[in-house]
Design an enzyme around this catalytic site. Sequence first.
Site, mmCIF file in Angstrom:
data_model
loop_
_atom_site.group_PDB
_atom_site.id
_atom_site.type_symbol
_atom_site.label_atom_id
_atom_site.label_comp_id
_atom_site.label_asym_id
_atom_site.label_seq_id
_atom_site.Cartn_x
_atom_site.Cartn_y
_atom_site.Cartn_z
ATOM 1 N N LYS A 74 0.857 -1.179 0.000
ATOM 2 C CA LYS A 74 0.000 0.000 0.000
ATOM 3 C C LYS A 74 0.892 1.226 0.000
ATOM 4 C CE LYS A 74 -2.380 1.730 3.554
ATOM 5 N NZ LYS A 74 -3.452 2.028 4.535
ATOM 6 N N ARG A 118 -10.564 -1.156 6.314
ATOM 7 C CA ARG A 118 -9.817 -2.024 7.214
ATOM 8 C C ARG A 118 -9.473 -1.318 8.526
ATOM 9 N NH1 ARG A 118 -5.003 0.406 8.874
ATOM 10 N NH2 ARG A 118 -3.431 0.517 7.240
ATOM 11 N N GLN A 146 -13.394 8.538 8.812
ATOM 12 C CA GLN A 146 -13.003 7.359 9.573
ATOM 13 C C GLN A 146 -13.927 7.103 10.754
ATOM 14 O OE1 GLN A 146 -11.953 4.001 10.386
ATOM 15 N NE2 GLN A 146 -10.994 4.917 8.586
ATOM 16 N N ARG A 169 -15.485 20.958 16.098
ATOM 17 C CA ARG A 169 -16.541 21.775 15.481
ATOM 18 C C ARG A 169 -17.870 21.061 15.711
ATOM 19 N NH1 ARG A 169 -14.528 21.873 10.866
ATOM 20 N NH2 ARG A 169 -13.360 23.827 11.039
ATOM 21 N N GLY A 229 -5.409 7.960 15.765
ATOM 22 C CA GLY A 229 -4.773 8.928 14.887
ATOM 23 C C GLY A 229 -3.258 8.790 14.873
#
Length: 332
Positions: A74, A118, A146, A169, A229
Amino acid sequence: MTKLLSQEMIKQLISMKEAVDIIDKTFIGIGEGTVVNPPKVNLDLGQTGGYPYYDGFVNAMPAYVGWNDSAGLKWVAGVAGERKAQGLPYINAMLLLIDPKLGEFVAVMDGTYISNLRTGAQTASALSTLTDKKHLTVGMFGSGVQARFQIEALVERFVIDRLVIWNHRRSTAEKYAEDVRSLVDGEVIVVDNPEDATKNDVVITVTGAHEPIITKEMIEPGTIVMPMGSFQEISDELILAADYLYVDHVYQALHRGALEHLTEKGLITPDDVTATIGEVAAGKVAVENLDDAITILIPIGMGAMDVAVGGEVYKKAVEQSIGEEFEFITYE
């Protein structure tokens, strides 16, 4: 001949349920040693502020997956800067598959959808590996693409009794709440105070935050915290206070995201990792009782997951005659 598969084609060929099952098998393969997954190679395109000043990165993520005999790479970019100015999504990826026995490239396909799919699937798989609970309350930090995939995957394994959403936000959080409400059996709540989203069984962060949002004081025993993250979404004090630390790939988890600068300071080492998800999935390590503990669970992302999903997509594409064929090289 090499098969070319677009994002729309891939969406026809794979479901979230199938993706979660694929990730299960791949975690087991990792634990059994039948998956080969070198650490990511990172090309810094200014993400850290240096030259070249494009405010982005590219990761190369190769892998071999034994259970479905797939090999590939990838190649995934995350670029803000000019890409953001043009209104394009932050992440863009391609997946290349190769026949591991012959060395011929068999497929080139969109990797962005597979990457999102995934990433959600590995959350559901990892959680169901560590806990036998069927019902969960979830605190979700972030309301982007996500965050949607996270919920789509979780409902394949769990009943969500409550989803509490925080985003920097509020309007984005409210839109996300409406988007996922039909997927959640329980109540869906948007909050303004981050601490109000941490009083749940599982706390998931999928933000671009560079400064901690969640501190040690916000988390109660019995909580599983999943900083998904690539940045610093939870405080060092919370990490160091955790009773258990589970990761998918020790080297990658220690050198990216929440654990990176603690590793650089020597405050976290491989010895601090309780176990990998693969070791638990393969039955090599028993899960501790997490009910009265603070647990950090970090499936930071492995190329093996993309290659495993891509390998199954490719097989189905061949069976269903989906995709275009292209001859890059003609052998005489």
